[in-house]
Scaffold this active site. Structure first.
Site, PDB file in Angstrom:
ATOM      1  N   ASP A  42       1.171  -1.469  -0.040  1.00  0.00           N
ATOM      2  CA  ASP A  42       0.602   0.267   0.219  1.00  0.00           C
ATOM      3  C   ASP A  42       1.128   1.158  -0.359  1.00  0.00           C
ATOM      4  O   ASP A  42      -0.043   2.530  -0.236  1.00  0.00           O
ATOM      5  CB  ASP A  42      -1.160  -0.472   0.975  1.00  0.00           C
ATOM      6  CG  ASP A  42      -0.129  -0.463   2.215  1.00  0.00           C
ATOM      7  OD1 ASP A  42       0.809  -0.550   2.541  1.00  0.00           O
ATOM      8  OD2 ASP A  42      -1.344   0.661   3.585  1.00  0.00           O
ATOM      9  N   SER A  43       1.984   1.054  -0.402  1.00  0.00           N
ATOM     10  CA  SER A  43       3.316   2.114  -0.641  1.00  0.00           C
ATOM     11  C   SER A  43       2.520   3.191  -1.733  1.00  0.00           C
ATOM     12  O   SER A  43       3.358   4.363  -1.464  1.00  0.00           O
ATOM     13  CB  SER A  43       4.463   1.266   0.123  1.00  0.00           C
ATOM     14  OG  SER A  43       4.531   0.481  -0.959  1.00  0.00           O
ATOM     15  N   ASP A  81      -0.923  -6.305  -0.316  1.00  0.00           N
ATOM     16  CA  ASP A  81      -1.474  -5.756   1.270  1.00  0.00           C
ATOM     17  C   ASP A  81      -2.847  -4.895   1.826  1.00  0.00           C
ATOM     18  O   ASP A  81      -3.725  -4.623   0.490  1.00  0.00           O
ATOM     19  CB  ASP A  81      -0.780  -3.948   1.010  1.00  0.00           C
ATOM     20  CG  ASP A  81       0.443  -4.162   2.093  1.00  0.00           C
ATOM     21  OD1 ASP A  81       1.089  -4.474   3.453  1.00  0.00           O
ATOM     22  OD2 ASP A  81       1.235  -3.030   2.184  1.00  0.00           O
ATOM     23  N   LYS A 110      -0.553  -9.222   3.335  1.00  0.00           N
ATOM     24  CA  LYS A 110      -0.347  -8.844   4.606  1.00  0.00           C
ATOM     25  C   LYS A 110      -0.999  -8.175   5.232  1.00  0.00           C
ATOM     26  O   LYS A 110      -1.684  -7.259   4.298  1.00  0.00           O
ATOM     27  CB  LYS A 110       0.664  -7.930   3.690  1.00  0.00           C
ATOM     28  CG  LYS A 110       1.444  -7.364   4.899  1.00  0.00           C
ATOM     29  CD  LYS A 110       3.390  -7.445   4.547  1.00  0.00           C
ATOM     30  CE  LYS A 110       3.813  -5.862   3.958  1.00  0.00           C
ATOM     31  NZ  LYS A 110       2.850  -4.768   4.746  1.00  0.00           N
ATOM     32  N   GLU A 112      -0.500  -4.675   9.042  1.00  0.00           N
ATOM     33  CA  GLU A 112      -0.149  -4.740  10.196  1.00  0.00           C
ATOM     34  C   GLU A 112      -1.133  -4.913  11.209  1.00  0.00           C
ATOM     35  O   GLU A 112      -1.571  -4.523  11.268  1.00  0.00           O
ATOM     36  CB  GLU A 112      -0.199  -3.131   9.588  1.00  0.00           C
ATOM     37  CG  GLU A 112       0.840  -2.797   8.410  1.00  0.00           C
ATOM     38  CD  GLU A 112       1.023  -1.315   7.918  1.00  0.00           C
ATOM     39  OE1 GLU A 112       0.640  -0.341   9.319  1.00  0.00           O
ATOM     40  OE2 GLU A 112       1.366  -1.631   7.083  1.00  0.00           O
ATOM     41  N   GLU A 176       9.895  -3.835   9.958  1.00  0.00           N
ATOM     42  CA  GLU A 176      10.121  -2.395   9.062  1.00  0.00           C
ATOM     43  C   GLU A 176      10.460  -0.808  10.463  1.00  0.00           C
ATOM     44  O   GLU A 176       9.849  -1.289  11.504  1.00  0.00           O
ATOM     45  CB  GLU A 176       8.711  -1.621   9.194  1.00  0.00           C
ATOM     46  CG  GLU A 176       8.667  -0.694   9.072  1.00  0.00           C
ATOM     47  CD  GLU A 176       7.544  -0.239   7.110  1.00  0.00           C
ATOM     48  OE1 GLU A 176       7.031  -0.573   6.557  1.00  0.00           O
ATOM     49  OE2 GLU A 176       7.582   1.458   6.946  1.00  0.00           O
TER      50      GLU A 176
HETATM   51  O1  KIV Z   1       3.752  -1.439   1.783  1.00  0.00           O
HETATM   52  C1  KIV Z   1       4.624  -1.683   1.476  1.00  0.00           C
HETATM   53  O2  KIV Z   1       5.112  -1.553   0.349  1.00  0.00           O
HETATM   54  C2  KIV Z   1       5.299  -2.077   2.210  1.00  0.00           C
HETATM   55  C3  KIV Z   1       6.609  -2.156   2.178  1.00  0.00           C
HETATM   56  C4  KIV Z   1       7.472  -1.144   2.326  1.00  0.00           C
HETATM   57  C5  KIV Z   1       6.297  -3.727   3.303  1.00  0.00           C
HETATM   58  O3  KIV Z   1       4.576  -2.530   3.246  1.00  0.00           O
END
Ligand code: KIV
EC number: 2.1.2.11
Length: 257
Positions: A42-43, A81, A110, A112, A176
């Site tokens: 989600d970056s 994510d 994934k 958090e 992280e």
């Molecule tokens: O959103 C993302 O790209 C991430 C990575 C930095 C682990 O969670």
């Protein structure tokens, strides 16, 4: 458990796990052969959309980018994510995770957090959805991006959470911005692989945002190592194209009908 997940787990204490992000088919297909895991992170909210945080990334954005990435991933495990506010309780998480998997055909998701999201993770795993955990700096809820694990109390919580995630059945844990000796302790303690970003070489694998790696994103963070300057190459190509057009060198007959 699917074969690709077992392969990732079996790498613990044997060989390093390579993980990079992708938000589109073209990038995914280039990096696929070098990766074990491709993460649709989600970056993408900050990297592609200039959002001030990942909190405004939506489920639909993640799904559309993941559909594109799917077309480029042949070999790696593809992880997506779950964005902010899409897993506030087990029911919501299960419905949204199923939606992500059915629409994108990804291999795993994934999310958090530690103790707070434990029931959610257990529900997903009970429903045969492979889950990658994420501890340390949690961008979806962070108020700052300072590394974690300086204070004893904070260290204890992160170590406890890593054990809880392992017990819940995650197949790996992203760490992280976690202080090196804590990352080392977690990696030694849990049987599932740890994947670090700003969490030292003690982790079982490393993840980086591909746009940072290739110099397309201008982030200045201690954990980012730039391996190429793609911005310069794009700039040079655009400039050459412009010059050719202005001087009528392009298109020649070869490029015309
Ligand atoms: O959103 C993302 O790209 C991430 C990575 C930095 C682990 O969670």
């Amino acid at each position: 458990m699917q074969k690709k997940i077992l392969t990732i787990k079996s790498k613990k204490n044997k060989s390093k796990i390579i993980c990079l992000t992708a938000y589109s088919k073209n990038i995914a297909s280039i990096i696929d052969k070098h990766c074990d895991i491709i993460l649709v992170g989600d970056s993408l909210g900050s990297v592609l959309y200039n959002f001030s945080s990942t909190k405004t990334v939506t489920l639909d954005m993640m799904i559309e980018h993941s559909k594109s990435v799917r077309m480029g991933v042949k070999k790696s495990l593809m992880v997506v994510d779950m964005p902010h506010n899409t897993y506030r309780n087990p029911k919501e998480a299960l419905s949204n995770a199923k939606k992500i998997i059915s629409k994108t055909k990804c291999d795993a998701i994934k999310l958090e957090g530690g103790k707070k999201v434990l029931q959610i993770i257990k529900t997903l795993i009970k429903n045969k959805i492979p889950v990658m955990g994420h501890l340390g700096v949690l961008p979806q809820s962070a108020t700052n991006f300072k590394f974690k694990g300086k204070e004893t109390a904070e260290r204890k919580i992160i170590l406890r959470d890593s054990k809880l995630l392992e017990e819940a059945g995650v197949f790996s844990i992203v760490l992280e911005c976690v202080e090196s000796s804590l990352a080392k302790e977690i990696t030694k303690t849990v049987k599932v692989p740890t994947i670090g970003i700003g969490a030292s070489a003690y982790c079982d694998g490393q993840v980086l945002v591909t746009d940072d790696l290739i110099g397309l994103n201008k982030i200045k963070a201690r954990f980012v190592k730039r391996y190429s300057n793609i911005e310069k190459q794009i700039n040079d190509a655009a400039l050459k194209f412009k010059k050719d057009v202005v001087t009528s060198k392009f298109p020649t007959k070869k490029y015309s009908y």
